[in-house]
Design a protein around this motif. Sequence first.
Motif, mmCIF file in Angstrom:
data_model
loop_
_atom_site.group_PDB
_atom_site.id
_atom_site.type_symbol
_atom_site.label_atom_id
_atom_site.label_comp_id
_atom_site.label_asym_id
_atom_site.label_seq_id
_atom_site.Cartn_x
_atom_site.Cartn_y
_atom_site.Cartn_z
ATOM 1 N N ARG A 94 1.224 7.897 6.084
ATOM 2 C CA ARG A 94 -0.462 8.411 6.179
ATOM 3 C C ARG A 94 -0.594 9.471 7.441
ATOM 4 N NH1 ARG A 94 -0.978 2.499 6.781
ATOM 5 N NH2 ARG A 94 -2.046 1.891 4.593
ATOM 6 N N ARG B 253 -5.953 -5.925 7.453
ATOM 7 C CA ARG B 253 -6.514 -5.213 8.743
ATOM 8 C C ARG B 253 -7.957 -4.687 8.818
ATOM 9 N NH1 ARG B 253 -4.157 0.405 11.119
ATOM 10 N NH2 ARG B 253 -6.269 0.994 10.655
ATOM 11 N N SER B 254 -8.281 -4.417 7.422
ATOM 12 C CA SER B 254 -9.741 -3.992 7.142
ATOM 13 C C SER B 254 -10.698 -5.494 7.371
ATOM 14 C CB SER B 254 -10.040 -3.502 5.713
ATOM 15 O OG SER B 254 -9.300 -2.220 5.673
ATOM 16 N N SER C 151 4.128 2.738 5.575
ATOM 17 C CA SER C 151 2.765 3.302 5.087
ATOM 18 C C SER C 151 2.407 4.027 6.055
ATOM 19 C CB SER C 151 1.980 2.021 4.356
ATOM 20 O OG SER C 151 2.641 1.503 3.186
ATOM 21 N N SER C 152 2.357 3.572 7.074
ATOM 22 C CA SER C 152 1.834 4.373 8.294
ATOM 23 C C SER C 152 2.323 5.730 8.431
ATOM 24 C CB SER C 152 1.958 3.702 9.772
ATOM 25 O OG SER C 152 3.158 3.324 9.932
ATOM 26 N N ARG D 94 -11.964 -0.274 12.121
ATOM 27 C CA ARG D 94 -11.004 0.382 11.781
ATOM 28 C C ARG D 94 -10.242 0.144 10.441
ATOM 29 N NH1 ARG D 94 -6.486 -0.818 15.879
ATOM 30 N NH2 ARG D 94 -5.638 1.195 14.920
ATOM 31 N N ARG E 197 -6.523 3.922 2.283
ATOM 32 C CA ARG E 197 -5.430 3.342 1.385
ATOM 33 C C ARG E 197 -4.890 4.319 0.799
ATOM 34 N NH1 ARG E 197 -6.989 -1.845 0.132
ATOM 35 N NH2 ARG E 197 -4.742 -1.971 -0.697
ATOM 36 N N HIS F 1 -7.319 -4.823 2.178
ATOM 37 C CA HIS F 1 -6.201 -4.933 3.279
ATOM 38 C C HIS F 1 -6.467 -5.702 4.435
ATOM 39 C CE1 HIS F 1 -3.075 -3.723 6.077
ATOM 40 N NE2 HIS F 1 -2.430 -2.873 5.087
ATOM 41 N N ASP G 55 0.848 -1.148 0.026
ATOM 42 C CA ASP G 55 -0.050 0.085 -0.079
ATOM 43 C C ASP G 55 0.777 1.328 -0.054
ATOM 44 O OD1 ASP G 55 -2.294 1.514 -0.156
ATOM 45 O OD2 ASP G 55 -2.101 1.826 2.275
ATOM 46 N N VAL H 243 -8.378 0.466 6.896
ATOM 47 C CA VAL H 243 -7.261 1.100 6.763
ATOM 48 C C VAL H 243 -7.087 2.051 5.452
ATOM 49 C CG1 VAL H 243 -4.728 0.996 5.809
ATOM 50 C CG2 VAL H 243 -6.014 -0.864 7.283
#
Length: 327
Positions: free
Chosen positions: A175, A64-65, A171-172, A71, A75, A62, A30, A73
């Motif tokens: 973001r 985590r989704s 990626s975090s 919660r 994208r 994703h 991502d 993610v």
Amino acid sequence: MTAEPIRRFGPAASVAPHYRGGVVAIGNFDGIHRGHQAVLEAAKALAAEKRVPALCLTFEPHPRSVFQPDRPVPRLTPPPVKARLLEALGFDAVVEHPFDRAFASLSAEDFVQEILVDCLGATHVVVGFDFQYGARRGGNAQTLHAEGARHGFGVTAIEAFADEGGGPVSSSRIREDLGRGDVAAAAALLGYRWMVEATVIGGQKLGRQLGYPTANMALPENGLLAHGIYAVRFRRPGGDLLDGVASYGRRPTFDNGAALFETYLFDFVGDLYGETCDVSVFARLRGEEKFDGVEALIRQMDKDAAEARAFLSGAAPLSPLDRLIAF
């Protein structure tokens, strides 16, 4: 870019025979940031050396989704944008394999057998050093090496990639930068200007009344990009590039309504309604403001447009990838 447009497949079982037997890069990817690009470039180089297809195996949605649906993610690169970037990097195909709880329960051994061997016929697999796969993350780069030896495919694990300051590229982190409006910091981690893709929709034509007609897009209101004014480059479906200045926010001077991404394109006259376009975000000029009246707003818009023109006229590509998508 590849000689032909990149092929997008859903389940790995749907991959056409022509694309079997290739080098496969695996990950969520991502953002396709600089750390991801290290993995992808290694896979592309191996594919060229072996004269086999270069494939990217990723997962939608994703993970985590799926495990934390409350919660999801935000994208950085939804599937169509990710595919565009992979095409620019020279990949032949991307496999957007469905990720659900049933797939997540697949053992590490079965993942290798069913996906990599039976469906893709991989000759070589490239992953990041921290790659994990299978139920309860039962597989990792080390076990993948052993599986490769057993099934007859090679494995390359790429070491962690750090930025010039020694910090992790993630990626975090990107973001967080976008959430602050620091698009320059995000671009430094991505290696290219972050972009959005959306369909141009009709609006209230407030910009036209002010002398600044805009191409309006509705973006997911997930807090990914801070509201504000941005210098941007706009790409139409045919490839035409147009410079502009964009406002992302709720128009507090007027109605404080639903957030819109509104781009005023310099030196353009025409109808863009219904076109799905890309916008590369080059710089944040200021935050969103409420003005006392229309005249004060127009004076500021004149300044914003001039600043955006000046910035874009002097902008240079950050990388070969940035040159391909934003220049």
